[in-house]
Design a protein around this motif. Structure first.
Motif, PDB file in Angstrom:
ATOM      1  N   LEU A 185       9.638  -8.948  -2.344  1.00  0.00           N
ATOM      2  CA  LEU A 185       9.673  -8.741  -3.789  1.00  0.00           C
ATOM      3  C   LEU A 185       8.565  -8.853  -4.427  1.00  0.00           C
ATOM      4  N   ASP A 186       8.155 -10.533  -4.132  1.00  0.00           N
ATOM      5  CA  ASP A 186       7.336 -11.068  -4.482  1.00  0.00           C
ATOM      6  C   ASP A 186       5.546 -10.678  -4.378  1.00  0.00           C
ATOM      7  N   GLU A 187       6.330 -10.861  -2.849  1.00  0.00           N
ATOM      8  CA  GLU A 187       4.680 -10.593  -2.319  1.00  0.00           C
ATOM      9  C   GLU A 187       4.207  -9.135  -1.807  1.00  0.00           C
ATOM     10  N   ALA A 188       5.034  -7.724  -2.110  1.00  0.00           N
ATOM     11  CA  ALA A 188       4.897  -6.864  -1.693  1.00  0.00           C
ATOM     12  C   ALA A 188       4.957  -5.521  -1.781  1.00  0.00           C
ATOM     13  N   LEU A 189       6.837  -5.645  -2.549  1.00  0.00           N
ATOM     14  CA  LEU A 189       6.428  -4.616  -3.534  1.00  0.00           C
ATOM     15  C   LEU A 189       6.196  -4.416  -5.124  1.00  0.00           C
ATOM     16  N   THR A 190       6.454  -5.636  -5.614  1.00  0.00           N
ATOM     17  CA  THR A 190       6.338  -6.007  -7.148  1.00  0.00           C
ATOM     18  C   THR A 190       4.668  -5.989  -7.124  1.00  0.00           C
ATOM     19  N   SER A 225       6.336   6.376  -6.712  1.00  0.00           N
ATOM     20  CA  SER A 225       6.545   4.581  -7.040  1.00  0.00           C
ATOM     21  C   SER A 225       8.318   4.329  -7.028  1.00  0.00           C
ATOM     22  N   ALA A 226       8.469   3.999  -7.836  1.00  0.00           N
ATOM     23  CA  ALA A 226       9.631   3.489  -8.376  1.00  0.00           C
ATOM     24  C   ALA A 226      10.181   4.116  -7.025  1.00  0.00           C
ATOM     25  N   GLU A 227      10.640   5.074  -7.002  1.00  0.00           N
ATOM     26  CA  GLU A 227      11.852   5.668  -5.542  1.00  0.00           C
ATOM     27  C   GLU A 227      11.336   4.780  -4.316  1.00  0.00           C
ATOM     28  N   ALA A 228      10.037   4.878  -4.428  1.00  0.00           N
ATOM     29  CA  ALA A 228      10.063   4.277  -3.409  1.00  0.00           C
ATOM     30  C   ALA A 228      10.538   2.473  -3.080  1.00  0.00           C
ATOM     31  N   LEU A 229      10.182   2.094  -4.305  1.00  0.00           N
ATOM     32  CA  LEU A 229      10.807   0.775  -4.345  1.00  0.00           C
ATOM     33  C   LEU A 229      12.764   0.433  -3.925  1.00  0.00           C
ATOM     34  N   ARG A 230      12.978   1.422  -4.595  1.00  0.00           N
ATOM     35  CA  ARG A 230      14.688   1.605  -4.710  1.00  0.00           C
ATOM     36  C   ARG A 230      14.859   2.186  -3.473  1.00  0.00           C
ATOM     37  N   GLU A 254       0.287  -1.172   0.203  1.00  0.00           N
ATOM     38  CA  GLU A 254       0.286  -0.334  -0.569  1.00  0.00           C
ATOM     39  C   GLU A 254       0.362   0.969  -0.202  1.00  0.00           C
ATOM     40  N   ASN A 255       2.449   1.854   0.791  1.00  0.00           N
ATOM     41  CA  ASN A 255       2.636   2.460   0.652  1.00  0.00           C
ATOM     42  C   ASN A 255       3.488   2.312  -0.897  1.00  0.00           C
ATOM     43  N   VAL A 256       3.696   1.410  -1.336  1.00  0.00           N
ATOM     44  CA  VAL A 256       4.304   1.674  -2.290  1.00  0.00           C
ATOM     45  C   VAL A 256       3.489   2.627  -3.540  1.00  0.00           C
ATOM     46  N   ILE A 257       2.109   1.632  -3.344  1.00  0.00           N
ATOM     47  CA  ILE A 257       1.128   2.528  -4.202  1.00  0.00           C
ATOM     48  C   ILE A 257       0.740   3.968  -3.627  1.00  0.00           C
ATOM     49  N   GLY A 258       1.340   4.746  -2.314  1.00  0.00           N
ATOM     50  CA  GLY A 258       1.174   5.384  -1.926  1.00  0.00           C
ATOM     51  C   GLY A 258       2.045   6.375  -2.230  1.00  0.00           C
ATOM     52  N   MET A 259       3.035   6.108  -2.577  1.00  0.00           N
ATOM     53  CA  MET A 259       4.087   6.352  -3.544  1.00  0.00           C
ATOM     54  C   MET A 259       5.134   6.810  -1.556  1.00  0.00           C
ATOM     55  N   GLU A 260       4.869   6.269  -0.450  1.00  0.00           N
ATOM     56  CA  GLU A 260       5.941   6.341   1.041  1.00  0.00           C
ATOM     57  C   GLU A 260       7.115   6.064   1.116  1.00  0.00           C
ATOM     58  N   ARG A 261       7.866   6.965   0.171  1.00  0.00           N
ATOM     59  CA  ARG A 261       9.324   6.494   0.651  1.00  0.00           C
ATOM     60  C   ARG A 261       9.639   5.683   1.487  1.00  0.00           C
ATOM     61  N   GLU A 262       9.352   7.100   2.956  1.00  0.00           N
ATOM     62  CA  GLU A 262      10.220   6.585   3.856  1.00  0.00           C
ATOM     63  C   GLU A 262      10.150   5.358   4.677  1.00  0.00           C
ATOM     64  N   ARG A 263       8.153   5.651   4.355  1.00  0.00           N
ATOM     65  CA  ARG A 263       7.243   4.181   5.157  1.00  0.00           C
ATOM     66  C   ARG A 263       8.022   3.086   4.966  1.00  0.00           C
ATOM     67  N   VAL A 264       7.814   3.065   3.318  1.00  0.00           N
ATOM     68  CA  VAL A 264       8.358   2.205   2.803  1.00  0.00           C
ATOM     69  C   VAL A 264       9.876   1.261   3.329  1.00  0.00           C
TER      70      VAL A 264
END
Ligand code: B12
Length: 211
Positions: A37-42, A65-70, A9-19
């Motif tokens: 990776l497989d169950e949350a980030l991707t 969102s990509a930045e949060a994943l990074r 949800e936080n990747v979707i929400g663009m919340e880098r720090e929280r991710v």
């Protein structure tokens, strides 16, 4: 909400720090990087892609969102690349010409390294000749290609043709991946295999090496 769902949800929400914070917590709790990776980030990024397609989200949001994943990847990468196995083979990897998507490609790169492969990651927007040049220079066993767009998917065949023209197609296995790729696509372009995610990429690469 469970931890994995909350990261998604936080990747979707663009919340880098929280991710980053939640990823650290998950690792502390013993959740494996591959599961994160497989169950949350991707899956989080997949939702972002679907929302972009529907016109709910736009490029700046995709980027955030990509930045949060990074951010999460900075924590995961050292764990994915830790490898004490002897070298299994050489892989030349890159995102094809005209395409700048590289998050998944970098994950594949890290996990291949973690599985004992020597990886030459050529980065993004890589012309066919560059793949050929590097594969020749390093005497590579495998060439891995990523593409994400309908337009750049066409570049898979260009690379395969260039390998043929250089006379090294028989010496390397070609695997493809990325949003536009599929098993069917691999057959159509004459690649030797397709991997839906980084674990599949590792499995495929190992199978090419007879492991
Ligand atoms: C983040 C993102 C961006 C970011 C990229 C940032 C970056 N540095 O990578 C930005 C905002 C820059 C971007 C730009 C664009 N994007 Co974009 N993007 C995405 C998005 C949302 C997520 C991709 C991602 O990172 N996923 C998370 C990672 C972990 O997963 P992954 O990339 O799939 O990688 C895994 C597997 O594919 C596999 N894998 C990857 N590589 C390889 C290689 C091998 C050899 C193997 C075996 C396996 C393998 O393993 C990886 C790890 O598990 C996707 C949607 C999606 N679901 O893919 C759209 C998406 C790919 N983008 C799309 C579009 C249209 C664009 C733009 C054209 C938008 C525009 N109008 O400008 C531009 C293109 C720019 C260009 N020339 O490349 C479309 C493509 C549609 C199409 N059919 O053409 C998509 C599908 C969104 C959509 N649903 O419409 N994008």
């Amino acid at each position: 909400m469970d931890l994995l769902e909350s990261i998604k949800e936080n990747v979707i929400g663009m919340e880098r720090e929280r991710v980053v914070e939640l990823t650290r917590k998950a690792l502390d709790e013993g959740i494996k990087p591959e599961r994160l990776l497989d169950e949350a980030l991707t899956p989080g990024m997949d939702v972002v892609g679907q929302e972009y397609e529907k016109g709910i989200k736009f490029i700046p949001e995709m980027l955030m969102s990509a930045e949060a994943l990074r951010g999460a990847m900075e924590l995961l990468r050292p764990m994915l690349t830790k490898s004490d196995v002897s070298k299994v083979g050489k892989v030349v990897l890159g995102t094809v010409e005209g395409d700048i998507h590289n998050i998944g490609q970098q994950i594949v790169s890290s996990m291949l390294e973690g599985a004992g492969f020597e990886v030459y990651n050529l980065g993004i927007d890589v012309p066919a000749e560059k793949f050929v040049e590097k594969a020749k220079q390093e005497n590579a066993d495998i060439v891995g290609l990523s593409a994400f767009l309908s337009t750049t998917g066409l570049r898979f065949s260009d690379v395969i043709e260039a390998l043929q023209e250089a006379g090294i197609r028989e010496q390397v296995k070609v695997m493809i991946g990325g949003a536009i790729a599929s098993g069917k696509y691999a057959e159509t372009v004459g690649a030797d295999g397709y991997g839906a995610n980084a674990s599949a990429a590792v499995k495929l690469a190992k199978s090419f090496m007879g492991k």
